[in-house]
Design an enzyme around this catalytic site. Structure first.
Site, PDB file in Angstrom:
ATOM      1  N   TYR A   1      44.297  78.029  57.393  1.00 39.76           N
ATOM      2  CA  TYR A   1      45.636  77.526  57.071  1.00 39.76           C
ATOM      3  C   TYR A   1      46.475  77.368  58.336  1.00 39.76           C
ATOM      4  O   TYR A   1      47.564  77.921  58.448  1.00 39.76           O
ATOM      5  CB  TYR A   1      46.327  78.463  56.084  1.00 39.76           C
ATOM      6  CG  TYR A   1      45.510  78.752  54.859  1.00 39.76           C
ATOM      7  CD1 TYR A   1      45.197  77.745  53.949  1.00 39.76           C
ATOM      8  CD2 TYR A   1      45.015  80.029  54.614  1.00 39.76           C
ATOM      9  CE1 TYR A   1      44.434  78.006  52.819  1.00 39.76           C
ATOM     10  CE2 TYR A   1      44.264  80.301  53.482  1.00 39.76           C
ATOM     11  CZ  TYR A   1      43.979  79.292  52.596  1.00 39.76           C
ATOM     12  OH  TYR A   1      43.225  79.555  51.482  1.00 39.76           O
TER      13      TYR A   1
ATOM     14  N   HIS B   1      54.786  79.987  59.969  1.00 36.06           N
ATOM     15  CA  HIS B   1      55.386  79.604  61.251  1.00 36.06           C
ATOM     16  C   HIS B   1      55.207  78.096  61.375  1.00 36.06           C
ATOM     17  O   HIS B   1      54.126  77.559  61.092  1.00 36.06           O
ATOM     18  CB  HIS B   1      54.697  80.298  62.421  1.00 36.06           C
ATOM     19  CG  HIS B   1      54.840  81.778  62.386  1.00 36.06           C
ATOM     20  ND1 HIS B   1      56.049  82.415  62.571  1.00 36.06           N
ATOM     21  CD2 HIS B   1      53.929  82.757  62.175  1.00 36.06           C
ATOM     22  CE1 HIS B   1      55.868  83.708  62.483  1.00 36.06           C
ATOM     23  NE2 HIS B   1      54.589  83.953  62.240  1.00 36.06           N
TER      24      HIS B   1
ATOM     25  N   HIS C   1      54.282  84.611  54.853  1.00 37.00           N
ATOM     26  CA  HIS C   1      55.228  83.889  55.700  1.00 37.00           C
ATOM     27  C   HIS C   1      54.509  82.732  56.389  1.00 37.00           C
ATOM     28  O   HIS C   1      53.289  82.639  56.360  1.00 37.00           O
ATOM     29  CB  HIS C   1      55.904  84.813  56.723  1.00 37.00           C
ATOM     30  CG  HIS C   1      55.024  85.336  57.808  1.00 37.00           C
ATOM     31  ND1 HIS C   1      54.106  86.340  57.629  1.00 37.00           N
ATOM     32  CD2 HIS C   1      54.934  84.996  59.115  1.00 37.00           C
ATOM     33  CE1 HIS C   1      53.497  86.602  58.763  1.00 37.00           C
ATOM     34  NE2 HIS C   1      53.983  85.793  59.698  1.00 37.00           N
TER      35      HIS C   1
END
Length: 175
Positions: A146, A60, A58
């Site tokens: 990342y 954000h 996932h």
């Protein structure tokens, strides 16, 4: 079902986008394809990335939209589509998705939150940057590659040993 979403031109928004199969690591394994998807979408539909963290399953994202634009759904749809199109078709696809011509990469929906004020903005930036530690990928925020955290350090906004204590940013809320 009709979802109620806030649409504010020039608004700040926090999003969580999640892979359909949470066991996959596609986002970090194909980080260049994901970055390309963001770049392509930003060229045609500009937005400013305030903070971002890509995890294996996932991501954000906190963005600011242009003053005359509140269309984040198009941007998110295109990012997801361009990333999916760049991947080989190896995932299982449900009949429901096949009928709609969809891939089985992403969950259909996403979490979205309109940022209300500077305190809310800082809390979400902190949340984004601390997330790899929260999920146990690293022990220190600085060790996750990342994330926009390194850019905050390079600009002198956060110290390298930061661990979620709220900051003021140069592109602060309301500018």
């Amino acid at each position: 079902m009709q979802y109620r979403r806030a649409f504010t031109k020039g608004g700040y928004y926090f999003f969580t986008l999640t892979l359909q199969d949470r066991k996959q690591r596609l986002l970090v394994e194909h980080i260049d394809k994901l970055r390309d998807a963001f770049t392509q979408v930003k060229q045609r539909h500009p937005f400013k990335i305030i903070a971002v963290c890509i995890l294996p399953d996932h991501l954000h994202l906190l963005v600011r939209l242009p003053e005359n634009d509140a269309d984040y759904p198009t941007r998110l749809r295109l990012i997801k589509a361009k990333f999916s199109q760049a991947l080989p078709k190896t995932e299982a696809i449900s009949i429901s998705r096949q009928t709609k011509g969809e891939r089985g990469i992403w969950q259909r929906r996403y979490w979205e939150h309109e940022i209300r004020n500077e305190q809310d903005l800082n809390a979400h930036i902190d949340y984004i940057h601390i997330n790899p530690v929260k999920h146990g990928y690293v022990k220190r925020v600085a060790d996750w590659q990342y994330s926009s955290f390194q850019q905050y350090v390079a600009k002198g906004i956060l110290p390298m040993d930061w661990a979620g204590n709220g900051v003021e940013i140069e592109d602060g809320f309301g500018e």
